[in-house]
Design an enzyme around this catalytic site. Structure first.
Site, PDB file in Angstrom:
ATOM      1  N   GLU A  84       1.091  -1.215  -0.460  1.00 58.87           N
ATOM      2  CA  GLU A  84      -0.293   0.137  -0.315  1.00 58.87           C
ATOM      3  C   GLU A  84       1.237   1.161   0.285  1.00 58.87           C
ATOM      4  O   GLU A  84       0.981   1.751   0.912  1.00 58.87           O
ATOM      5  CB  GLU A  84      -0.988  -0.052   1.563  1.00 58.87           C
ATOM      6  CG  GLU A  84      -1.863  -1.243   1.392  1.00 58.87           C
ATOM      7  CD  GLU A  84      -2.601  -0.929   2.840  1.00 58.87           C
ATOM      8  OE1 GLU A  84      -2.218  -0.928   3.257  1.00 58.87           O
ATOM      9  OE2 GLU A  84      -3.302  -2.030   2.857  1.00 58.87           O
ATOM     10  N   PRO A  85       1.965   1.573  -0.392  1.00 67.14           N
ATOM     11  CA  PRO A  85       3.094   2.475  -1.093  1.00 67.14           C
ATOM     12  C   PRO A  85       1.702   3.764  -1.583  1.00 67.14           C
ATOM     13  O   PRO A  85       0.586   4.074  -1.921  1.00 67.14           O
ATOM     14  CB  PRO A  85       3.895   2.448  -2.041  1.00 67.14           C
ATOM     15  CG  PRO A  85       2.370   1.295  -3.110  1.00 67.14           C
ATOM     16  CD  PRO A  85       1.419   1.599  -2.456  1.00 67.14           C
ATOM     17  N   GLY A  86       2.140   5.001  -0.208  1.00 68.89           N
ATOM     18  CA  GLY A  86       1.800   6.559  -1.012  1.00 68.89           C
ATOM     19  C   GLY A  86       2.689   7.429  -1.092  1.00 68.89           C
ATOM     20  O   GLY A  86       3.059   7.229  -2.672  1.00 68.89           O
ATOM     21  N   TYR A 126       3.813  17.524  11.384  1.00 64.61           N
ATOM     22  CA  TYR A 126       5.166  17.390  11.303  1.00 64.61           C
ATOM     23  C   TYR A 126       6.961  17.534  11.516  1.00 64.61           C
ATOM     24  O   TYR A 126       7.179  16.272  11.903  1.00 64.61           O
ATOM     25  CB  TYR A 126       5.074  16.181  10.406  1.00 64.61           C
ATOM     26  CG  TYR A 126       3.900  15.056   9.723  1.00 64.61           C
ATOM     27  CD1 TYR A 126       2.538  14.530  10.828  1.00 64.61           C
ATOM     28  CD2 TYR A 126       3.220  15.125   8.662  1.00 64.61           C
ATOM     29  CE1 TYR A 126       2.060  14.441  10.095  1.00 64.61           C
ATOM     30  CE2 TYR A 126       2.190  14.529   8.473  1.00 64.61           C
ATOM     31  CZ  TYR A 126       1.443  13.929   9.204  1.00 64.61           C
ATOM     32  OH  TYR A 126       0.157  13.406   9.314  1.00 64.61           O
ATOM     33  N   CYS A 174      -1.946  33.747   9.779  1.00 63.84           N
ATOM     34  CA  CYS A 174      -2.609  34.499  11.185  1.00 63.84           C
ATOM     35  C   CYS A 174      -2.415  33.557  12.462  1.00 63.84           C
ATOM     36  O   CYS A 174      -3.252  33.021  12.949  1.00 63.84           O
ATOM     37  CB  CYS A 174      -3.598  35.751  11.378  1.00 63.84           C
ATOM     38  SG  CYS A 174      -4.345  36.490   9.690  1.00 63.84           S
ATOM     39  N   ARG A 217       2.395  19.751   6.285  1.00 57.61           N
ATOM     40  CA  ARG A 217       3.385  19.161   7.065  1.00 57.61           C
ATOM     41  C   ARG A 217       4.302  19.617   7.556  1.00 57.61           C
ATOM     42  O   ARG A 217       4.767  18.757   9.185  1.00 57.61           O
ATOM     43  CB  ARG A 217       3.941  18.081   5.701  1.00 57.61           C
ATOM     44  CG  ARG A 217       3.196  17.000   4.944  1.00 57.61           C
ATOM     45  CD  ARG A 217       3.646  16.513   4.176  1.00 57.61           C
ATOM     46  NE  ARG A 217       4.358  15.382   4.734  1.00 57.61           N
ATOM     47  CZ  ARG A 217       5.696  15.212   4.511  1.00 57.61           C
ATOM     48  NH1 ARG A 217       6.964  16.077   3.982  1.00 57.61           N
ATOM     49  NH2 ARG A 217       6.059  14.203   5.374  1.00 57.61           N
TER      50      ARG A 217
HETATM   51  C1  LIG Z   1      -1.306   6.058   5.487  1.00 53.72           C
HETATM   52  C2  LIG Z   1      -1.419   4.921   5.061  1.00 53.72           C
HETATM   53  C3  LIG Z   1      -0.509   3.975   3.717  1.00 53.72           C
HETATM   54  C4  LIG Z   1       0.006   4.435   2.799  1.00 53.72           C
HETATM   55  O1  LIG Z   1       1.307   5.013   4.047  1.00 53.72           O
HETATM   56  P1  LIG Z   1       2.813   6.118   3.208  1.00 53.72           P
HETATM   57  O2  LIG Z   1       3.070   6.888   4.185  1.00 53.72           O
HETATM   58  O3  LIG Z   1       2.248   7.427   2.491  1.00 53.72           O
HETATM   59  O4  LIG Z   1       3.827   4.640   2.235  1.00 53.72           O
HETATM   60  C5  LIG Z   1      -0.811   2.851   3.725  1.00 53.72           C
HETATM   61  N1  LIG Z   1      -1.486   1.630   4.383  1.00 53.72           N
HETATM   62  C6  LIG Z   1      -2.264   2.183   5.236  1.00 53.72           C
HETATM   63  C7  LIG Z   1      -3.109   1.474   6.491  1.00 53.72           C
HETATM   64  C8  LIG Z   1      -2.516   3.796   5.697  1.00 53.72           C
HETATM   65  O5  LIG Z   1      -3.165   3.787   6.769  1.00 53.72           O
END
Ligand SMILES: *Cc1c(COP(=O)(O)O)cnc(C)c1O
Length: 433
Positions: A273-275, A316, A355, A312
């Site tokens: 599940e890469p984001g 973070y 602000c 961000r």
């Molecule tokens: C946010 C999330 C991701 C993606 O995370 P990245 O850091 O963007 O790769 C994948 N799986 C789950 C369950 C998430 O909550």
């Protein structure tokens, strides 16, 4: 791959000078590179091709439907965390079987929508959620596949807000509890619990935590199998590094080198599940300098993007490389680095117009001298950038542009003032009867 490079001191995205985009679309604007997005996806596909792997791009990192469509056409599935993201995925032409649904608070409505769509997996975060899913399936005559989210209890170096794979989080169940969930619900008749899901959150800079959590869950898989349960899939979540600084995180091939042999030996299918590892590096946020201001010992560069556009750094304490979009040839940066002590740079705070004291992009950062009107690029802004943007301070959401070679298209227009109030029509108050 990084399609953002300086040519004769001018920043280009693929074959487009960003200055041209600013002239046409205005600022602030997110600018994405199609080639980079597809290259990052392809590298992951290639790295894991030895296994039966489904890549489910995590929509919450960046959910523009034009970007989702590109990814879907290139074979990606999607990781969703809400009914709204399911809606986006379907508009983008996603294959429902390649959708996995995570999140600790799925509502009945969202679950029913996902059952109706026929998604691949529900990633189960608690017993309560599993009970509810079983109940809804029975009531509506549906079946589903479930991946139980397990916490491997691994600590690693990251920001405290984005660490999720430890015992004390709201996500998933710990390994001992996982055994009990399978004992109690393993044979429920409607939800096929045939996968284990782990997700480490974001931030690690080595492959070790990822390899370690695979090693921690494989014995659980073996144990469950020895009890006659069929576990055929491992979902390894996301959280893989993205190059916020040049060449500081493992590549897709590096992760795969550690992970693939283990998963292959266990005879499991894989879901990833890469984001941010796909989208972070595929965009910049381009902004214009409004004023420069000296305050005490400090110099402030005030730009037209704010924390409402990119939160961000404030949320973070995230690092983003920042550099003017047009510089003399002698000031072209060699890469994205925390300290670039070029001669001729000055130490500044780069801040937005909002602000709030937290409205900053960088503090005490060395930057070539900029003046009012100069364009500034905030790099690696594709992930958790636009998706976290808000209308705070009644600021219209900015535009998104996708570059494809020598062309670009506006994939989301800038909001207008009318958009800001469009949902606020005054309705006649309902009368009691
Ligand atoms: C946010 C999330 C991701 C993606 O995370 P990245 O850091 O963007 O790769 C994948 N799986 C789950 C369950 C998430 O909550």
């Amino acid at each position: 791959m990084d399609s953002f490079e300086y040519r004769n001191g001018q920043l280009f995205v693929e074959e487009m000078p960003v200055e041209k985009i600013a002239e046409a679309v205005g600022t602030p604007v997110y600018i994405y590179s199609k080639a980079t997005i597809l290259d990052h996806l392809r590298k992951i596909q290639t790295a894991y091709r030895e296994l039966d792997t489904t890549i489910c791009y995590s929509i919450k990192a960046c959910g523009n439907i034009h970007i989702l469509r590109l990814l879907a056409q290139a074979g990606s599935g999607f990781d969703i965390v809400s009914g709204g993201e399911l809606y986006r995925a379907r508009l983008a032409g996603a294959d429902p079987v390649k959708i996995v649904f995570a999140g600790v608070g799925k509502t009945d409505r969202e679950i029913l929508e996902a059952l109706e769509a026929g998604i691949g997996y529900f990633n189960i975060e608690s017993e309560a959620e599993l009970q509810n899913l079983i109940g809804l399936c029975k009531k509506h005559g549906k079946t589903a596949r479930g991946a139980l989210r397990v916490n491997p209890d691994i600590r690693y170096d990251s920001h405290r807000h984005i660490t999720t794979g430890v015992k004390e989080t709201k996500f998933g169940v710990d390994i001992d509890r996982a055994r009990k969930v399978f004992d109690d619900y393993g044979h429920n008749g409607v939800v096929d619990l045939s996968a284990i899901h782990v997700h480490l959150g974001s931030g690690g800079k080595s492959i070790d935590p990822y390899v370690n959590y695979v090693k921690k869950v494989l014995p659980l898989v073996e144990e469950l199998r020895s009890q006659g349960r069929r576990i055929d899939t491992l979902d390894l979540g996301g959280g893989y590094g993205a190059d916020y600084e040049s060449h500081t995180v493992p590549s897709a091939a590096d992760y795969a080198a550690g992970i693939v042999p283990l998963v292959k030996a266990a005879g499991l299918k894989l879901i990833l599940e890469p984001g941010k590892s796909i989208i972070a590096n595929a965009a910049i946020l381009l902004t214009r300098t409004i004023y420069k201001k000296i305050g005490g010992q400090k110099t402030f560069v005030i730009v037209d993007a704010g924390m409402n556009d990119l939160i961000r750094p404030c949320l973070y304490e995230a690092f983003h490389f920042i550099w003017p979009a047009v510089v003399p040839a002698s000031l072209v940066p060699p890469g994205k680095q925390k300290e670039l002590a070029f001669p001729g740079t000055e130490k500044v705070d780069i801040v937005g117009p909002i602000c709030e004291g937290t409205d900053f992009f960088a503090k005490d950062r060395l930057l070539p001298p900029v003046k009012r009107g100069d364009l500034i690029a905030i790099f690696t802004a594709g992930a958790y950038g636009y998706t976290m943007a808000s209308n705070y301070n009644a600021r219209p959401l900015c535009a998104e542009v996708l570059v494809d070679g020598e062309r670009f298209s506006v994939i989301r227009r800038r909001q207008t003032y009318e958009d800001l109030v469009a949902q606020e029509q005054i309705e006649t108050p309902a009368k009691r009867c």
